[in-house]
Write an enzyme that holds these catalytic residues in place. Structure first.
Site, PDB file in Angstrom:
ATOM      1  N   GLU A 186       0.856  -1.190   0.000  1.00 32.58           N
ATOM      2  CA  GLU A 186       0.000   0.000   0.000  1.00 32.58           C
ATOM      3  C   GLU A 186       0.889   1.236   0.000  1.00 32.58           C
ATOM      4  O   GLU A 186       1.742   1.391   0.879  1.00 32.58           O
ATOM      5  CB  GLU A 186      -0.911  -0.002   1.223  1.00 32.58           C
ATOM      6  CG  GLU A 186      -1.657   1.301   1.492  1.00 32.58           C
ATOM      7  CD  GLU A 186      -2.440   1.813   0.282  1.00 32.58           C
ATOM      8  OE1 GLU A 186      -2.331   3.015  -0.022  1.00 32.58           O
ATOM      9  OE2 GLU A 186      -3.158   1.006  -0.347  1.00 32.58           O
ATOM     10  N   SER A 192      -7.843  -0.188   4.377  1.00 31.78           N
ATOM     11  CA  SER A 192      -9.277  -0.463   4.587  1.00 31.78           C
ATOM     12  C   SER A 192     -10.024   0.729   5.191  1.00 31.78           C
ATOM     13  O   SER A 192     -10.530   0.662   6.312  1.00 31.78           O
ATOM     14  CB  SER A 192      -9.441  -1.692   5.488  1.00 31.78           C
ATOM     15  OG  SER A 192      -9.047  -2.851   4.804  1.00 31.78           O
ATOM     16  N   CYS A 214     -15.720   7.156   1.011  1.00 33.16           N
ATOM     17  CA  CYS A 214     -17.022   7.832   0.971  1.00 33.16           C
ATOM     18  C   CYS A 214     -17.251   8.721   2.190  1.00 33.16           C
ATOM     19  O   CYS A 214     -18.102   9.611   2.162  1.00 33.16           O
ATOM     20  CB  CYS A 214     -18.140   6.797   0.878  1.00 33.16           C
ATOM     21  SG  CYS A 214     -18.039   5.749  -0.588  1.00 33.16           S
ATOM     22  N   ASP A 237     -12.358  -0.520  -7.807  1.00 30.40           N
ATOM     23  CA  ASP A 237     -12.588   0.617  -8.700  1.00 30.40           C
ATOM     24  C   ASP A 237     -11.753   0.576  -9.976  1.00 30.40           C
ATOM     25  O   ASP A 237     -11.937   1.413 -10.860  1.00 30.40           O
ATOM     26  CB  ASP A 237     -12.302   1.926  -7.963  1.00 30.40           C
ATOM     27  CG  ASP A 237     -13.327   2.226  -6.882  1.00 30.40           C
ATOM     28  OD1 ASP A 237     -14.309   1.476  -6.771  1.00 30.40           O
ATOM     29  OD2 ASP A 237     -13.140   3.227  -6.150  1.00 30.40           O
ATOM     30  N   TRP A 250     -50.399   5.273   0.915  1.00 30.26           N
ATOM     31  CA  TRP A 250     -49.850   4.838  -0.371  1.00 30.26           C
ATOM     32  C   TRP A 250     -48.416   5.355  -0.440  1.00 30.26           C
ATOM     33  O   TRP A 250     -48.175   6.548  -0.598  1.00 30.26           O
ATOM     34  CB  TRP A 250     -50.669   5.388  -1.541  1.00 30.26           C
ATOM     35  CG  TRP A 250     -51.948   4.640  -1.776  1.00 30.26           C
ATOM     36  CD1 TRP A 250     -53.202   4.997  -1.388  1.00 30.26           C
ATOM     37  CD2 TRP A 250     -52.078   3.385  -2.437  1.00 30.26           C
ATOM     38  NE1 TRP A 250     -54.107   4.054  -1.764  1.00 30.26           N
ATOM     39  CE2 TRP A 250     -53.454   3.041  -2.416  1.00 30.26           C
ATOM     40  CE3 TRP A 250     -51.189   2.496  -3.050  1.00 30.26           C
ATOM     41  CZ2 TRP A 250     -53.946   1.865  -2.978  1.00 30.26           C
ATOM     42  CZ3 TRP A 250     -51.678   1.338  -3.618  1.00 30.26           C
ATOM     43  CH2 TRP A 250     -53.039   1.033  -3.573  1.00 30.26           C
ATOM     44  N   ARG A 307     -48.070   2.734  -9.796  1.00 26.00           N
ATOM     45  CA  ARG A 307     -49.426   2.830 -10.331  1.00 26.00           C
ATOM     46  C   ARG A 307     -49.468   3.768 -11.529  1.00 26.00           C
ATOM     47  O   ARG A 307     -50.148   3.503 -12.531  1.00 26.00           O
ATOM     48  CB  ARG A 307     -50.377   3.309  -9.240  1.00 26.00           C
ATOM     49  CG  ARG A 307     -50.701   2.270  -8.178  1.00 26.00           C
ATOM     50  CD  ARG A 307     -51.410   2.879  -6.996  1.00 26.00           C
ATOM     51  NE  ARG A 307     -52.560   3.686  -7.393  1.00 26.00           N
ATOM     52  CZ  ARG A 307     -53.178   4.549  -6.583  1.00 26.00           C
ATOM     53  NH1 ARG A 307     -52.746   4.722  -5.347  1.00 26.00           N
ATOM     54  NH2 ARG A 307     -54.222   5.223  -7.017  1.00 26.00           N
TER      55      ARG A 307
END
Length: 459
Positions: A36, A42, A46, A289, A440, A448
């Site tokens: 690395e 790890s 985000c 990625d 709903w 719908r």
């Protein structure tokens, strides 16, 4: 002699593969070395915008497992600050440079896990020695931006270039820090992951939140004063800036792969099979990625860099490397984000994707609310569905709204994954209580409406 696995890249895909392979094989069976080049393993890329904003602590809080955990618990020889600079597939060796101590090392491999991730897109004008211009992909990038924001003189004006996920999230982060924020997008809309009509809702909300959104203009350069950025130069003139953040997306980090002869797919990322093997190269695996995925709806190879995919793909690769059997079944492009309190979710195909894939389709937009109309805190929500004509099979969905909006995309993603039609969806038994949904649900209202348009095209 134990088999040897070399892992290039210490984030989600690479270390998921390493840990999963170790769960299946003891040290006497499999030796694992992971390289690395950064300072962390790890970690959550985000989470960087929320660290920058001050909402969450970092960087340690964003690290799922540190190098010592991998060394102690998983018996992985993690070599931090080592950058792999060459792969010799004939001799089955990697060459790595020690970025701290200097010198190079060569290590043989039986299996190679290529998990280099992605790189922020940096246009030519951003390749500069002027201080105050930042890409954003690693925790090191986040730390550098925070140091700049907290340094003297304190920045007061931020320009975010690019209106993708990272761009809008960093615009929010700059707002949270009290800066004046301008977002510049060359296209006619930010948030190109949704259709234009849904992106307009995002733009309207961003402007109400105080972000100056400039669309349809390109950036051509930067101005500086005393070595520090002072403005972003656009086709319509300069925009003052004390800090510039690039939100132009990312590209797969494939330079090392290309130099070694590892093949790329049509998306520009590494081509792999369902087991995450590189075709034609025994013992060579790739995930995360830097690879392309099969889109389950369009049937096309795509590059969609997300941590969810990287972790799953790494686990699949590690299972197979360790002697098991696993496959990665593809993606449908589900993603969520937010700008302050505005939530955005999407899954499947946009209208232009559906057209490019050759589908005949209808699209509907339904306006609803997140809760029962009489319940305190009720806010509007817009749901868009795209359905194949005449079958009614769901092809894609988008949601823009406030509280309780974004995670509703998961219901639509599950329907999409399982090939449901909008007719099927109208009968879904979804949870109801006034604090969480109208009787709903917005998903049902949209389904719908789609059924009605399919059965009665004139409407």
């Amino acid at each position: 002699m134990a088999q040897r696995l070399i892992v290039i890249g210490g984030n989600a895909a690479g270390m998921s593969a390493a840990s999963q392979a170790r769960r299946r094989c003891g040290r006497d069976e499999l030796e694992i070395i992971a390289f690395e080049r950064g300072h962390f393993t790890s970690y959550s890329s985000c989470g960087i915008p929320y660290w920058v904003s001050g909402l969450v602590d970092g960087p340690e809080k964003l690290v799922a497992r540190d190098p010592e955990t991998f060394r102690r618990r998983f018996e992985v020889d993690v070599r931090m600050r080592h950058e792999v600079v060459g792969i010799d597939l004939d001799r089955r060796e990697v060459i790595a440079r020690d970025l701290v101590g200097g010198g190079e090392v060569r290590e043989r491999f039986d299996d190679l896990m290529y998990a280099t991730g992605a790189l922020p897109i940096r246009p030519a004008w951003a390749e500069t020695n002027v201080h105050g211009v930042f890409g954003m992909q690693t925790l090191d990038d986040g730390a550098a931006l925070i140091d700049w924001l907290e340094g003297e003189p304190r920045p007061r004006r931020a320009v975010v270039v690019g209106g993708g996920y990272i761009g809008v999230e960093l615009a929010e982060a700059m707002l949270q820090r009290g800066l004046t924020v301008t977002l510049v997008e060359k296209a006619d809309q930010p948030m190109s992951t949704v259709d234009e009509d849904m992106a307009e809702l995002v733009v309207d909300a961003m402007r109400e939140l105080g972000v100056h959104v400039r669309t349809g203009i390109g950036v051509t350069g930067i101005e500086e004063r005393d070595g520090r950025v002072s403005a972003v130069v656009t086709e319509e003139g300069p925009i003052p800036a004390d800090v510039v953040v690039l939100g132009l997306g990312v590209r797969p980090d494939t330079g090392l792969a290309e130099a070694a002869g590892i093949p790329l797919g049509p998306s520009g990322a590494i081509r792999v099979d369902r087991r995450m093997r590189v075709p034609g190269l025994p013992g060579v695996w790739a995930a995360g990625d830097c690879v392309e995925c099969l889109h389950r709806i369009s049937g096309m190879p795509v590059h969609v860099p997300l941590g969810t995919h990287a972790n799953k793909q790494g686990r699949v690769a590690g299972t197979n490397i360790g002697g098991g059997y696993a496959t990665f079944m593809g993606i449908i492009g589900t993603a969520v984000t937010k700008v302050c309190d505005l939530e955005v979710g999407r899954t499947g195909l946009r209208e232009r994707d559906a057209s490019a894939a050759g589908f005949e389709f209808v699209s509907v937009v339904a306006e609803s609310t997140n809760r029962a109309g009489y319940y305190p805190g009720t806010r509007p929500m817009t749901v868009k569905l795209i359905a194949e004509r005449p079958s009614g099979r769901l092809l894609g969905a988008q949601i823009v709204g406030w509280s309780e909006a974004a995670k509703r995309i998961d219901t639509l993603a599950a329907a999409l994954w399982n090939g449901m039609t909008v007719d099927d969806m109208t009968a879904l038994d979804l949870g109801y209580a006034p604090p969480y949904a109208p009787v709903w649900d917005p998903v049902l209202i949209a389904a719908r409406k789609a059924v009605d348009v399919l059965h009665h095209p004139s409407r």
